[in-house]
Design a protein around this motif. Structure first.
Motif, PDB file in Angstrom:
ATOM      1  N   ASP A  71       0.834  -1.218   0.000  1.00 42.42           N
ATOM      2  CA  ASP A  71       0.000   0.000   0.000  1.00 42.42           C
ATOM      3  C   ASP A  71       0.863   1.260   0.000  1.00 42.42           C
ATOM      4  N   ILE A  72       1.848   1.302   0.891  1.00 40.80           N
ATOM      5  CA  ILE A  72       2.702   2.484   0.996  1.00 40.80           C
ATOM      6  C   ILE A  72       3.527   2.660  -0.279  1.00 40.80           C
ATOM      7  N   ASN A  73       4.022   1.571  -0.837  1.00 41.96           N
ATOM      8  CA  ASN A  73       4.788   1.646  -2.081  1.00 41.96           C
ATOM      9  C   ASN A  73       3.939   2.264  -3.189  1.00 41.96           C
ATOM     10  N   GLN A  74       2.693   1.846  -3.277  1.00 43.78           N
ATOM     11  CA  GLN A  74       1.804   2.390  -4.305  1.00 43.78           C
ATOM     12  C   GLN A  74       1.545   3.880  -4.063  1.00 43.78           C
ATOM     13  N   VAL A  75       1.283   4.262  -2.825  1.00 41.65           N
ATOM     14  CA  VAL A  75       1.031   5.663  -2.494  1.00 41.65           C
ATOM     15  C   VAL A  75       2.254   6.524  -2.822  1.00 41.65           C
ATOM     16  N   MET A  76       3.439   6.023  -2.510  1.00 40.26           N
ATOM     17  CA  MET A  76       4.674   6.780  -2.768  1.00 40.26           C
ATOM     18  C   MET A  76       4.949   6.949  -4.267  1.00 40.26           C
ATOM     19  N   HIS A  77       4.257   6.171  -5.080  1.00 38.57           N
ATOM     20  CA  HIS A  77       4.411   6.269  -6.539  1.00 38.57           C
ATOM     21  C   HIS A  77       3.111   6.778  -7.173  1.00 38.57           C
ATOM     22  N   ASP A  78       2.535   7.805  -6.551  1.00 39.01           N
ATOM     23  CA  ASP A  78       1.333   8.480  -7.063  1.00 39.01           C
ATOM     24  C   ASP A  78       0.159   7.534  -7.305  1.00 39.01           C
ATOM     25  N   LYS A  79       0.041   6.544  -6.433  1.00 42.02           N
ATOM     26  CA  LYS A  79      -1.071   5.580  -6.478  1.00 42.02           C
ATOM     27  C   LYS A  79      -1.099   4.751  -7.761  1.00 42.02           C
ATOM     28  N   ASP A  80       0.037   4.624  -8.407  1.00 37.29           N
ATOM     29  CA  ASP A  80       0.155   3.812  -9.629  1.00 37.29           C
ATOM     30  C   ASP A  80       0.002   2.335  -9.242  1.00 37.29           C
ATOM     31  N   ALA A  81      -0.996   1.668  -9.798  1.00 34.07           N
ATOM     32  CA  ALA A  81      -1.288   0.273  -9.457  1.00 34.07           C
ATOM     33  C   ALA A  81      -0.108  -0.662  -9.729  1.00 34.07           C
ATOM     34  N   ALA A  82       0.771  -0.298 -10.634  1.00 31.66           N
ATOM     35  CA  ALA A  82       1.945  -1.127 -10.930  1.00 31.66           C
ATOM     36  C   ALA A  82       2.881  -1.229  -9.728  1.00 31.66           C
ATOM     37  N   TYR A  83       2.746  -0.305  -8.784  1.00 27.32           N
ATOM     38  CA  TYR A  83       3.613  -0.306  -7.604  1.00 27.32           C
ATOM     39  C   TYR A  83       2.960  -0.945  -6.383  1.00 27.32           C
ATOM     40  N   TYR A  84       1.811  -1.589  -6.576  1.00 27.59           N
ATOM     41  CA  TYR A  84       1.215  -2.339  -5.465  1.00 27.59           C
ATOM     42  C   TYR A  84       1.947  -3.681  -5.397  1.00 27.59           C
ATOM     43  N   LEU A  93      12.653  -0.870   0.527  1.00 28.80           N
ATOM     44  CA  LEU A  93      11.850  -1.497   1.578  1.00 28.80           C
ATOM     45  C   LEU A  93      12.119  -0.825   2.922  1.00 28.80           C
ATOM     46  N   SER A  94      13.376  -0.602   3.233  1.00 28.67           N
ATOM     47  CA  SER A  94      13.738   0.036   4.504  1.00 28.67           C
ATOM     48  C   SER A  94      13.100   1.412   4.622  1.00 28.67           C
ATOM     49  N   GLN A  95      13.088   2.181   3.532  1.00 28.54           N
ATOM     50  CA  GLN A  95      12.471   3.504   3.551  1.00 28.54           C
ATOM     51  C   GLN A  95      10.966   3.423   3.757  1.00 28.54           C
ATOM     52  N   LEU A  96      10.320   2.436   3.140  1.00 27.06           N
ATOM     53  CA  LEU A  96       8.878   2.264   3.306  1.00 27.06           C
ATOM     54  C   LEU A  96       8.528   1.872   4.743  1.00 27.06           C
ATOM     55  N   LEU A  97       9.316   0.981   5.314  1.00 29.01           N
ATOM     56  CA  LEU A  97       9.075   0.574   6.708  1.00 29.01           C
ATOM     57  C   LEU A  97       9.257   1.752   7.658  1.00 29.01           C
ATOM     58  N   LEU A  98      10.261   2.575   7.410  1.00 22.83           N
ATOM     59  CA  LEU A  98      10.483   3.754   8.239  1.00 22.83           C
ATOM     60  C   LEU A  98       9.328   4.744   8.086  1.00 22.83           C
ATOM     61  N   ALA A  99       8.873   4.942   6.872  1.00 23.21           N
ATOM     62  CA  ALA A  99       7.736   5.839   6.629  1.00 23.21           C
ATOM     63  C   ALA A  99       6.501   5.345   7.373  1.00 23.21           C
ATOM     64  N   TYR A 100       6.254   4.043   7.324  1.00 19.73           N
ATOM     65  CA  TYR A 100       5.096   3.472   8.023  1.00 19.73           C
ATOM     66  C   TYR A 100       5.229   3.643   9.530  1.00 19.73           C
ATOM     67  N   LYS A 101       6.394   3.345  10.056  1.00 21.39           N
ATOM     68  CA  LYS A 101       6.613   3.476  11.496  1.00 21.39           C
ATOM     69  C   LYS A 101       6.415   4.921  11.941  1.00 21.39           C
ATOM     70  N   ASN A 102       6.917   5.871  11.171  1.00 18.83           N
ATOM     71  CA  ASN A 102       6.778   7.286  11.516  1.00 18.83           C
ATOM     72  C   ASN A 102       5.338   7.767  11.400  1.00 18.83           C
ATOM     73  N   ALA A 103       4.626   7.291  10.399  1.00 17.86           N
ATOM     74  CA  ALA A 103       3.254   7.745  10.164  1.00 17.86           C
ATOM     75  C   ALA A 103       2.239   7.042  11.060  1.00 17.86           C
ATOM     76  N   ALA A 104       2.427   5.757  11.281  1.00 13.53           N
ATOM     77  CA  ALA A 104       1.408   4.972  11.988  1.00 13.53           C
ATOM     78  C   ALA A 104       1.709   4.780  13.470  1.00 13.53           C
ATOM     79  N   GLY A 105       2.919   5.074  13.881  1.00 16.50           N
ATOM     80  CA  GLY A 105       3.269   4.936  15.298  1.00 16.50           C
ATOM     81  C   GLY A 105       3.138   3.519  15.791  1.00 16.50           C
ATOM     82  N   ASP A 106       2.339   3.330  16.834  1.00 16.19           N
ATOM     83  CA  ASP A 106       2.207   2.027  17.485  1.00 16.19           C
ATOM     84  C   ASP A 106       1.461   0.991  16.656  1.00 16.19           C
ATOM     85  N   GLU A 107       0.776   1.407  15.600  1.00 15.63           N
ATOM     86  CA  GLU A 107       0.015   0.440  14.804  1.00 15.63           C
ATOM     87  C   GLU A 107       0.906  -0.650  14.227  1.00 15.63           C
TER      88      GLU A 107
END
Length: 170
Positions: A71-84, A93-107
């Protein structure tokens, strides 16, 4: 009485809806070292396991960290379905995990422990058939052993706790 009981009928109707599920179970994969759940190969295999589980007749859907990464990969690429998809490079991957951790916190703790040693995958089923559930749970264990030989496999949840499959885990 079954479906003639209003509460049972309501629960049944929700389980058959697009939103509801009848029961769920959790697959856990625990690795012997920290940060293993951040590895590209591990997340790809988690995605493969989830897709395999979705092929079962009783499974309505699965949820895991792999879905969130896609989901985050797709969002980071302007919601392009090819990036789902799980990214091609470990750094991405490391950048996406960091983005998720920063945005979602404890989730994030719903899907992976703070040390990134244990992953959780949730499967939701639409109906209960003891023989089919037992077959599916045992198949999941076999697939996990193949995809994650370095991990300790476990299962929990209503289906497993109710004893449908007996003891599951290695």
């Amino acid at each position: 009485l079954g479906l003639k009981v209003p509460y049972v009928k309501q629960f049944y109707d929700v389980s058959k809806s697009q939103v509801g599920a009848y029961l769920s179970y959790d697959v856990t994969l625990t690795f012997d070292r920290p940060n293993q759940a951040k590895r590209l190969e591990i997340l790809r295999n988690l995605d493969i396991l989830a897709e395999d589980i979705k092929s079962f007749p009783l499974v309505k859907r699965t949820s895991s960290l792999a879905d969130i990464v896609k989901d985050i990969n797709q969002v980071m690429h302007d919601k392009d379905a090819a990036y789902y998809r799980i990214p091609d490079e470990q750094e991405d991957l490391s950048q996406l995990l960091l983005a998720y951790k920063n945005a979602a916190g404890d989730e994030i703790k719903n899907w992976v422990d703070p040390g990134y040693r244990t992953l959780r995958l949730m499967g939701e089923i639409t109906d209960f058939n003891t023989l089919e559930v037992e077959r599916e749970l045992r198949q999941i264990e076999q697939w996990a052993a193949k995809l994650f030989p370095q991990a300790t496999f476990g299962m929990a949840g209503g289906v497993v706790n109710d004893g449908a499959a007996g003891p599951v885990g290695r």
